[in-house]
Design a protein around this motif. Structure first.
Motif, PDB file in Angstrom:
ATOM      1  N   THR A   1       4.862  41.630  41.992  1.00  0.00           N
ATOM      2  CA  THR A   1       5.974  42.339  41.372  1.00  0.00           C
ATOM      3  C   THR A   1       5.526  43.732  40.943  1.00  0.00           C
ATOM      4  O   THR A   1       6.247  44.716  41.160  1.00  0.00           O
ATOM      5  CB  THR A   1       6.500  41.552  40.152  1.00  0.00           C
ATOM      6  OG1 THR A   1       6.891  40.249  40.575  1.00  0.00           O
ATOM      7  CG2 THR A   1       7.675  42.260  39.510  1.00  0.00           C
ATOM      8  N   GLN A   2       4.332  43.811  40.355  1.00  0.00           N
ATOM      9  CA  GLN A   2       3.800  45.118  39.946  1.00  0.00           C
ATOM     10  C   GLN A   2       3.629  46.035  41.150  1.00  0.00           C
ATOM     11  O   GLN A   2       3.960  47.225  41.084  1.00  0.00           O
ATOM     12  CB  GLN A   2       2.449  44.961  39.249  1.00  0.00           C
ATOM     13  CG  GLN A   2       2.534  44.546  37.813  1.00  0.00           C
ATOM     14  CD  GLN A   2       1.155  44.441  37.176  1.00  0.00           C
ATOM     15  OE1 GLN A   2       0.185  44.027  37.817  1.00  0.00           O
ATOM     16  NE2 GLN A   2       1.061  44.808  35.909  1.00  0.00           N
TER      17      GLN A   2
ATOM     18  N   ASP B   1       6.996  47.300  42.228  1.00  0.00           N
ATOM     19  CA  ASP B   1       7.468  48.324  41.292  1.00  0.00           C
ATOM     20  C   ASP B   1       6.719  49.633  41.474  1.00  0.00           C
ATOM     21  O   ASP B   1       7.316  50.717  41.432  1.00  0.00           O
ATOM     22  CB  ASP B   1       7.319  47.836  39.847  1.00  0.00           C
ATOM     23  CG  ASP B   1       8.250  46.679  39.509  1.00  0.00           C
ATOM     24  OD1 ASP B   1       9.208  46.431  40.277  1.00  0.00           O
ATOM     25  OD2 ASP B   1       7.992  46.017  38.478  1.00  0.00           O
ATOM     26  N   LEU B   2       5.404  49.555  41.667  1.00  0.00           N
ATOM     27  CA  LEU B   2       4.597  50.756  41.848  1.00  0.00           C
ATOM     28  C   LEU B   2       4.956  51.482  43.143  1.00  0.00           C
ATOM     29  O   LEU B   2       4.981  52.721  43.187  1.00  0.00           O
ATOM     30  CB  LEU B   2       3.107  50.415  41.817  1.00  0.00           C
ATOM     31  CG  LEU B   2       2.559  50.039  40.445  1.00  0.00           C
ATOM     32  CD1 LEU B   2       1.134  49.504  40.581  1.00  0.00           C
ATOM     33  CD2 LEU B   2       2.604  51.211  39.492  1.00  0.00           C
TER      34      LEU B   2
ATOM     35  N   LYS C   1       2.921  37.950  39.521  1.00  0.00           N
ATOM     36  CA  LYS C   1       3.055  39.110  38.645  1.00  0.00           C
ATOM     37  C   LYS C   1       2.518  40.360  39.332  1.00  0.00           C
ATOM     38  O   LYS C   1       3.110  41.433  39.258  1.00  0.00           O
ATOM     39  CB  LYS C   1       2.299  38.890  37.327  1.00  0.00           C
ATOM     40  CG  LYS C   1       2.985  37.953  36.376  1.00  0.00           C
ATOM     41  CD  LYS C   1       2.171  37.815  35.104  1.00  0.00           C
ATOM     42  CE  LYS C   1       2.766  36.829  34.134  1.00  0.00           C
ATOM     43  NZ  LYS C   1       1.950  36.674  32.920  1.00  0.00           N
TER      44      LYS C   1
END
Length: 156
Positions: A102-103, A106-107, A99
């Motif tokens: 993935t964050q 995305d960031l 997770k």
């Protein structure tokens, strides 16, 4: 001038103290709710800490802290319910790491988009400043021309 600097420093210090106190209240509320086994939600934490939901949503660090606690509890519950081939702790950790990766991805994407927007906005600001300068120069030349014309009329 020095008074203004002192006042600004005092205001900043007071804001920092208030921010730290709010963080402390949220941390204590989180711990209390975790121990009581009550359902952990942003509203429940806000109620327990005696702060508004808006405060938590406005402070991304507080929201992230609560979301992390909620995710940990959910991961632990899921690990109990499932019987993975890995140990429960490592499964929970693996899910959390995935997770977070993935964050991070995305960031990074969001950062690139913001940098592009920033560059575009900077270009627009420079263009607008040039246009303002050109307009000011035109206005100045028009005003100078009017003054010259008025002087000529007065001499005639």
């Amino acid at each position: 001038m020095n008074k203004k600097l002192n006042m600004a420093g005092a205001i900043e210090k007071a804001a920092t103290l208030k921010r730290d106190a709010t963080t402390q209240k949220i941390t204590e509320a989180l711990n209390k709710l975790k121990k009581s086994k009550k359902k952990l939600t942003i509203s429940a934490v806000a109620r327990e800490a005696n702060v508004s939901n808006k405060t938590i949503y406005n402070r991304l660090d507080l929201k992230a802290m609560i979301d992390e606690a909620i995710n940990l509890i959910a991961d632990k519950k899921k690990a109990k319910d499932e019987k993975p081939s890995l140990t429960k702790g490592s499964m929970t950790q693996t899910v959390r790491i995935d997770k977070m990766r993935t964050q991070i991805k995305d960031l990074k994407q969001e950062k690139m988009e913001l940098l592009e927007q920033n560059a575009q906005l900077t270009d627009m600001v420079l263009k607008l400043k040039r246009e303002i300068t050109e307009i000011e120069e035109k206005l100045y030349s028009q005003a100078t021309l009017k003054v010259t014309n008025l002087k000529e009329k007065n001499y005639d």
